[in-house]
Every structure is written in structure tokens, then in C-alpha cells.
Design an enzyme around this catalytic site. Structure first.
Site, short mmCIF file in Angstrom:
data_model
loop_
_atom_site.label_atom_id
_atom_site.label_comp_id
_atom_site.label_asym_id
_atom_site.label_seq_id
_atom_site.Cartn_x
_atom_site.Cartn_y
_atom_site.Cartn_z
CD GLU A 65 -2.62 1.30 2.58
OE1 GLU A 65 -3.46 2.21 2.69
OE2 GLU A 65 -2.41 0.46 3.47
CD GLU A 90 1.83 8.27 4.79
OE1 GLU A 90 2.29 9.38 4.44
OE2 GLU A 90 0.81 7.75 4.27
CG ASP A 117 10.34 8.01 -3.30
OD1 ASP A 117 9.31 7.44 -3.70
OD2 ASP A 117 11.01 8.76 -4.03
CG ASP A 140 -0.98 15.64 -2.55
OD1 ASP A 140 -1.79 16.32 -3.22
OD2 ASP A 140 -0.21 16.13 -1.72
CE LYS A 144 -2.99 26.29 -5.53
NZ LYS A 144 -2.03 27.21 -4.87
CG ASP A 176 -11.34 12.75 -2.52
OD1 ASP A 176 -10.20 12.35 -2.76
OD2 ASP A 176 -11.57 13.75 -1.79
CB THR A 213 -10.24 6.21 5.93
OG1 THR A 213 -10.38 7.04 4.77
CG2 THR A 213 -9.57 4.90 5.55
CG PHE A 215 -8.98 11.34 3.27
CD1 PHE A 215 -8.24 12.51 3.41
CD2 PHE A 215 -9.34 10.95 1.99
CE1 PHE A 215 -7.89 13.27 2.30
CE2 PHE A 215 -9.00 11.69 0.88
CZ PHE A 215 -8.27 12.85 1.05
CD GLU A 216 -14.35 5.93 1.02
OE1 GLU A 216 -15.19 5.54 0.20
OE2 GLU A 216 -13.49 5.18 1.52
#
Length: 235
Positions: A65, A90, A117, A140, A144, A176, A213, A215-216
Site C-alpha cells: 500500500e 508512508e 519514497d 495527493d 492545481k 475523490d 476511513t 478521510f473518505e
């Protein structure tokens, strides 16, 4: 006479924001990171081996993941899939600390944490055809237009990811942001060796097993539709 060549600088898809760990996260870090955690720079320079069978004490299907966030989904799926070994990559230390708290609370033994990374690790240390799955959920979005070159899901990355999947293994994406979802779909549809499990050009119905989550939940409250895409590597 021309001057010295400008060194190539690879574009990364993340920004490393340092943040203070809570007391609980720091305690979990101090106690559990030596057992569950691995520093990607050390894996890249060879000072530590990349060796999941040794980390887990067995050989089992391996899922990576990229961007485990606060670890809600990572811990839930490790608990729900005991026959699969999970790697959670992460860069956000509080997220890793929170995941360590979840791991300790559930006494999980089939998950390892990677700090750094993940793309560099994928390129340099993860063998071709070695992953049973690759999950990238809510990366992420770099919304922009001038920043979109930083988005993770680009043709070069998808080719790399596909090469690391075993035949029949899956690349599961979720976002999303509609324009990023469309970019993901366009790139993956064009990638050699990948098949959309929902059919060409289709979105994947949200899998019930994918944990929701915070976040979702926030994205839904703010009116952003979630799009999943699951691609399978052809044999």
C-alpha cells in the site's frame, strides 16, 4: 564551451511535512518501530536488506500500500486478511505512529511499515512479479493544474507498478477527485499488460471490503464522489 550538465531531479508525488507525534504515537514508535518499521533509505543503500519473508517469518502473498495515511485501512485489512502479508509505505510520521498503535492493539503480525519514497523502493528493490497487489487509495491529488505533473499515477509509474505485479495480481486505485480519477483511468487503460476488471473504460463499484476511513467520510460530506479502479495484470 558549454557549462556542466544540470543534475536530473526526479519529481516526487509527496511533500514530507514534519509534525509532532502525540504522546501515544511516540510511545508506540519507541516501542514498536524497531519490530515493525523499516527505513526505505536504508533498504535502498543496502545497509538493510529488503526481505519480506524474513520480516514475516514466512512466504505469503504480498500486498504493498503506497500512502497508508493514518493506517485505518491498513490495520483493518491486515486483520481481515491473515494469510496475506502487508507492506504499508508512508512518509508522515504521525500516521505511521498511529498505525503502530493499531497494530499493537490488534496484535497483528502480518504487516510491516516502510518510511520513505515507496516509488524508489519499487524501482530499486522490489523484484518483478513479486506483488500480489498494489493499493493506492486517495493519493495527493495535486489539484492545481501547474502541479499535476507531481501526481503519482503517470504512465511511467504505472508501467513500473505493472512490472512488479505477479500475473493475475491487481492494481487498486481510489480517489475523490474526478479529474484525477479520469487521469488514472486514461493512463491505466493505455498501459500494456493491464485489464480493467470492470470492463474497458468503466469504474469499479466500490468494494464492500475496502474500509471507509475518516478521510473518505469527509470527502463524501463535502460532496466529492469516490471512484475506484481495479486493474489486473494479464498472465
Amino acid at each position: 564551451m558549454s557549462g556542466p550538465a544540470t543534475p536530473h531531479r526526479e519529481i516526487t508525488s509527496f511533500v514530507h511535512h514534519r509534525a509532532r507525534l502525540t504522546e501515544g504515537q511516540q510511545h508506540a514508535w519507541d516501542r514498536w518501530w524497531p519490530r515493525y518499521g523499516h527505513e526505505i533509505p536504508a533498504l535502498l543503500d543496502g545497509s538493510q536488506p529488503y526481505d519480506p519473508p524474513a520480516w514475516f517469518g514466512r512466504t505469503a502473498p504480498l500486498i504493498l500500500e503506497i500512502g497508508s495515511g493514518m493506517g485505518e485501512a491498513s490495520a483493518a485489512l491486515a486483520a481481515a486478511e491473515p494469510d496475506i502479508d502487508h507492506l504499508a509505505a508512508e512518509v508522515f510520521e504521525p500516521g505511521l505512529g498511529q498505525l503502530l498503535m493499531r497494530i499493537a492493539a490488534a496484535d497483528l503480525t502480518n504487516i510491516a511499515l516502510l518510511r520513505g519514497d515507496a516509488v524508489a523502493l519499487l524501482r530499486a528493490r522490489v523484484p518483478e512479479g513479486s506483488l500480489a497487489g498494489l493499493r493506492i487509495w486517495f493519493p495527493d491529488p495535486w489539484p492545481k493544474r501547474r502541479h499535476r505533473k507531481r501526481r503519482l499515477v503517470q504512465p511511467e509509474f504505472v508501467a513500473l507498478a505493472t512490472s512488479r505485479l505477479a500475473p493475475g495480481a491487481t492494481l487498486h486505485l481510489a480517489t475523490d477527485w474526478l479529474d484525477y480519477a479520469e487521469q488514472m483511468r486514461e493512463v491505466c487503460e493505455a498501459a500494456e499488460g493491464l485489464v480493467n476488471t470492470a470492463g474497458p473504460g468503466q469504474w469499479t463499484p466500490r468494494p464492500g471490503w475496502r474500509p471507509v476511513t475518516k478521510f473518505e467520510e469527509r470527502a463524501r460530506r463535502e460532496g466529492r464522489e469516490i471512484h475506484d479502479l481495479v486493474y489486473r495484470r494479464e498472465v
